[in-house]
Design a protein around this motif. Structure first.
Motif, PDB file in Angstrom:
ATOM      1  N   MET A   1      38.119  38.144  31.778  1.00 25.84           N
ATOM      2  CA  MET A   1      39.440  37.732  31.360  1.00 25.84           C
ATOM      3  C   MET A   1      40.455  38.216  32.391  1.00 25.84           C
ATOM      4  SD  MET A   1      41.169  38.550  27.751  1.00 25.84           S
ATOM      5  CE  MET A   1      42.905  38.647  27.588  1.00 25.84           C
ATOM      6  N   LYS A   2      41.137  37.277  32.998  1.00 26.11           N
ATOM      7  CA  LYS A   2      42.096  37.616  34.043  1.00 26.11           C
ATOM      8  C   LYS A   2      43.505  37.669  33.452  1.00 26.11           C
ATOM      9  CE  LYS A   2      43.680  36.253  38.560  1.00 26.11           C
ATOM     10  NZ  LYS A   2      43.680  35.242  39.596  1.00 26.11           N
ATOM     11  N   ILE A   3      44.173  38.759  33.712  1.00 21.98           N
ATOM     12  CA  ILE A   3      45.548  38.914  33.238  1.00 21.98           C
ATOM     13  C   ILE A   3      46.477  38.636  34.407  1.00 21.98           C
ATOM     14  CG2 ILE A   3      47.246  40.513  32.311  1.00 21.98           C
ATOM     15  CD1 ILE A   3      44.924  41.990  30.970  1.00 21.98           C
ATOM     16  N   ASN A   4      47.331  37.654  34.237  1.00 19.29           N
ATOM     17  CA  ASN A   4      48.277  37.308  35.291  1.00 19.29           C
ATOM     18  C   ASN A   4      49.413  38.329  35.282  1.00 19.29           C
ATOM     19  OD1 ASN A   4      49.585  36.037  37.300  1.00 19.29           O
ATOM     20  ND2 ASN A   4      50.124  34.202  36.145  1.00 19.29           N
ATOM     21  N   LYS A   5      49.474  39.111  36.332  1.00 18.47           N
ATOM     22  CA  LYS A   5      50.460  40.186  36.400  1.00 18.47           C
ATOM     23  C   LYS A   5      51.649  39.709  37.226  1.00 18.47           C
ATOM     24  CE  LYS A   5      50.151  45.141  36.825  1.00 18.47           C
ATOM     25  NZ  LYS A   5      49.430  46.242  37.412  1.00 18.47           N
ATOM     26  N   SER A   6      52.751  39.483  36.562  1.00 21.24           N
ATOM     27  CA  SER A   6      53.941  39.057  37.299  1.00 21.24           C
ATOM     28  C   SER A   6      54.804  40.284  37.586  1.00 21.24           C
ATOM     29  CB  SER A   6      54.739  38.025  36.490  1.00 21.24           C
ATOM     30  OG  SER A   6      55.179  38.613  35.288  1.00 21.24           O
ATOM     31  N   ASP A   7      55.401  40.295  38.736  1.00 20.16           N
ATOM     32  CA  ASP A   7      56.277  41.405  39.106  1.00 20.16           C
ATOM     33  C   ASP A   7      57.682  41.113  38.590  1.00 20.16           C
ATOM     34  OD1 ASP A   7      54.270  42.791  40.345  1.00 20.16           O
ATOM     35  OD2 ASP A   7      54.663  41.917  42.314  1.00 20.16           O
ATOM     36  N   LYS A   8      57.885  41.420  37.309  1.00 19.50           N
ATOM     37  CA  LYS A   8      59.185  41.164  36.697  1.00 19.50           C
ATOM     38  C   LYS A   8      60.121  42.296  37.073  1.00 19.50           C
ATOM     39  CE  LYS A   8      61.768  39.943  32.744  1.00 19.50           C
ATOM     40  NZ  LYS A   8      62.987  39.744  33.435  1.00 19.50           N
ATOM     41  N   LYS A   9      61.232  41.951  37.638  1.00 21.98           N
ATOM     42  CA  LYS A   9      62.255  42.937  37.975  1.00 21.98           C
ATOM     43  C   LYS A   9      63.324  42.886  36.890  1.00 21.98           C
ATOM     44  CE  LYS A   9      60.453  43.791  42.007  1.00 21.98           C
ATOM     45  NZ  LYS A   9      59.599  44.894  42.186  1.00 21.98           N
ATOM     46  N   TYR A  10      63.610  44.030  36.323  1.00 22.88           N
ATOM     47  CA  TYR A  10      64.634  44.105  35.282  1.00 22.88           C
ATOM     48  C   TYR A  10      66.001  44.291  35.911  1.00 22.88           C
ATOM     49  CZ  TYR A  10      60.850  44.612  31.940  1.00 22.88           C
ATOM     50  OH  TYR A  10      59.736  44.411  31.171  1.00 22.88           O
ATOM     51  N   THR A  11      66.969  43.627  35.349  1.00 23.67           N
ATOM     52  CA  THR A  11      68.344  43.796  35.818  1.00 23.67           C
ATOM     53  C   THR A  11      68.878  45.119  35.280  1.00 23.67           C
ATOM     54  OG1 THR A  11      69.300  42.678  33.907  1.00 23.67           O
ATOM     55  CG2 THR A  11      68.680  41.297  35.785  1.00 23.67           C
ATOM     56  N   PRO A  12      69.921  45.655  35.883  1.00 14.89           N
ATOM     57  CA  PRO A  12      70.501  46.908  35.365  1.00 14.89           C
ATOM     58  C   PRO A  12      70.946  46.790  33.901  1.00 14.89           C
ATOM     59  CG  PRO A  12      71.321  46.491  37.557  1.00 14.89           C
ATOM     60  CD  PRO A  12      70.517  45.287  37.166  1.00 14.89           C
ATOM     61  N   LEU A  13      71.416  45.605  33.495  1.00 15.89           N
ATOM     62  CA  LEU A  13      71.819  45.417  32.099  1.00 15.89           C
ATOM     63  C   LEU A  13      70.607  45.514  31.179  1.00 15.89           C
ATOM     64  CD1 LEU A  13      73.957  44.676  29.987  1.00 15.89           C
ATOM     65  CD2 LEU A  13      73.408  42.280  30.425  1.00 15.89           C
ATOM     66  N   GLU A  14      69.494  44.903  31.571  1.00  9.37           N
ATOM     67  CA  GLU A  14      68.278  44.968  30.748  1.00  9.37           C
ATOM     68  C   GLU A  14      67.751  46.396  30.663  1.00  9.37           C
ATOM     69  OE1 GLU A  14      66.174  40.618  31.308  1.00  9.37           O
ATOM     70  OE2 GLU A  14      65.968  42.096  32.918  1.00  9.37           O
ATOM     71  N   MET A  15      67.774  47.119  31.784  1.00  2.00           N
ATOM     72  CA  MET A  15      67.309  48.511  31.756  1.00  2.00           C
ATOM     73  C   MET A  15      68.193  49.365  30.862  1.00  2.00           C
ATOM     74  SD  MET A  15      65.823  49.363  35.550  1.00  2.00           S
ATOM     75  CE  MET A  15      67.343  49.161  36.421  1.00  2.00           C
ATOM     76  N   THR A  16      69.509  49.140  30.915  1.00  2.00           N
ATOM     77  CA  THR A  16      70.434  49.885  30.068  1.00  2.00           C
ATOM     78  C   THR A  16      70.168  49.586  28.598  1.00  2.00           C
ATOM     79  OG1 THR A  16      72.092  49.751  31.816  1.00  2.00           O
ATOM     80  CG2 THR A  16      72.861  50.349  29.625  1.00  2.00           C
ATOM     81  N   LEU A  17      69.937  48.316  28.259  1.00  2.00           N
ATOM     82  CA  LEU A  17      69.653  47.951  26.872  1.00  2.00           C
ATOM     83  C   LEU A  17      68.335  48.557  26.387  1.00  2.00           C
ATOM     84  CD1 LEU A  17      70.798  44.219  26.794  1.00  2.00           C
ATOM     85  CD2 LEU A  17      71.909  46.184  25.726  1.00  2.00           C
ATOM     86  N   ILE A  18      67.324  48.585  27.244  1.00  2.00           N
ATOM     87  CA  ILE A  18      66.038  49.186  26.869  1.00  2.00           C
ATOM     88  C   ILE A  18      66.213  50.676  26.595  1.00  2.00           C
ATOM     89  CG2 ILE A  18      63.750  49.798  27.764  1.00  2.00           C
ATOM     90  CD1 ILE A  18      63.781  47.060  29.205  1.00  2.00           C
ATOM     91  N   ILE A  19      66.945  51.371  27.461  1.00  2.00           N
ATOM     92  CA  ILE A  19      67.167  52.812  27.276  1.00  2.00           C
ATOM     93  C   ILE A  19      67.975  53.080  26.014  1.00  2.00           C
ATOM     94  CG2 ILE A  19      68.336  54.823  28.256  1.00  2.00           C
ATOM     95  CD1 ILE A  19      67.486  53.749  31.028  1.00  2.00           C
ATOM     96  N   LEU A  20      69.028  52.298  25.793  1.00  2.00           N
ATOM     97  CA  LEU A  20      69.848  52.484  24.590  1.00  2.00           C
ATOM     98  C   LEU A  20      69.047  52.211  23.323  1.00  2.00           C
ATOM     99  CD1 LEU A  20      73.305  50.987  25.621  1.00  2.00           C
ATOM    100  CD2 LEU A  20      72.737  53.376  25.187  1.00  2.00           C
ATOM    101  N   PHE A  21      68.234  51.148  23.335  1.00  2.00           N
ATOM    102  CA  PHE A  21      67.409  50.847  22.176  1.00  2.00           C
ATOM    103  C   PHE A  21      66.413  51.973  21.918  1.00  2.00           C
ATOM    104  CE2 PHE A  21      63.662  48.869  20.184  1.00  2.00           C
ATOM    105  CZ  PHE A  21      64.254  48.449  19.014  1.00  2.00           C
ATOM    106  N   GLY A  22      65.826  52.513  22.977  1.00  2.00           N
ATOM    107  CA  GLY A  22      64.907  53.636  22.822  1.00  2.00           C
ATOM    108  C   GLY A  22      65.576  54.856  22.218  1.00  2.00           C
TER     109      GLY A  22
END
Length: 68
Positions: A1-22
């Motif tokens: 089973m091959k997992i397609n690994k995409s190099d998703k780059k998070y924007t600073p807004l997305e990183m801020t939202l992830i940290i705040l949600f955490g």
């Protein structure tokens, strides 16, 4: 089973939202965990200490490489 690994780059807004949600999720849960452990310790300190040791060893064995 091959997992397609995409190099998703998070924007600073997305990183801020992830940290705040955490933080929003983790701080209240840590507060309730502290209250629960405090009541447990007040009822029976020996059982509380033994339970914490067992949980910590079980938790660390998962990261060291055990397949529990």
């Amino acid at each position: 089973m091959k997992i397609n690994k995409s190099d998703k780059k998070y924007t600073p807004l997305e990183m801020t939202l992830i940290i705040l949600f955490g933080l929003v999720v983790s701080i209240p849960s840590l507060f309730f965990l502290f209250i629960f452990i405090s009541f447990m310790f007040a009822i029976s300190p020996v059982i509380t200490v033994i339970a914490l040791i067992v949980v910590l060893f079980k938790f660390s064995s998962v990261f060291i490489g055990g397949d529990d």
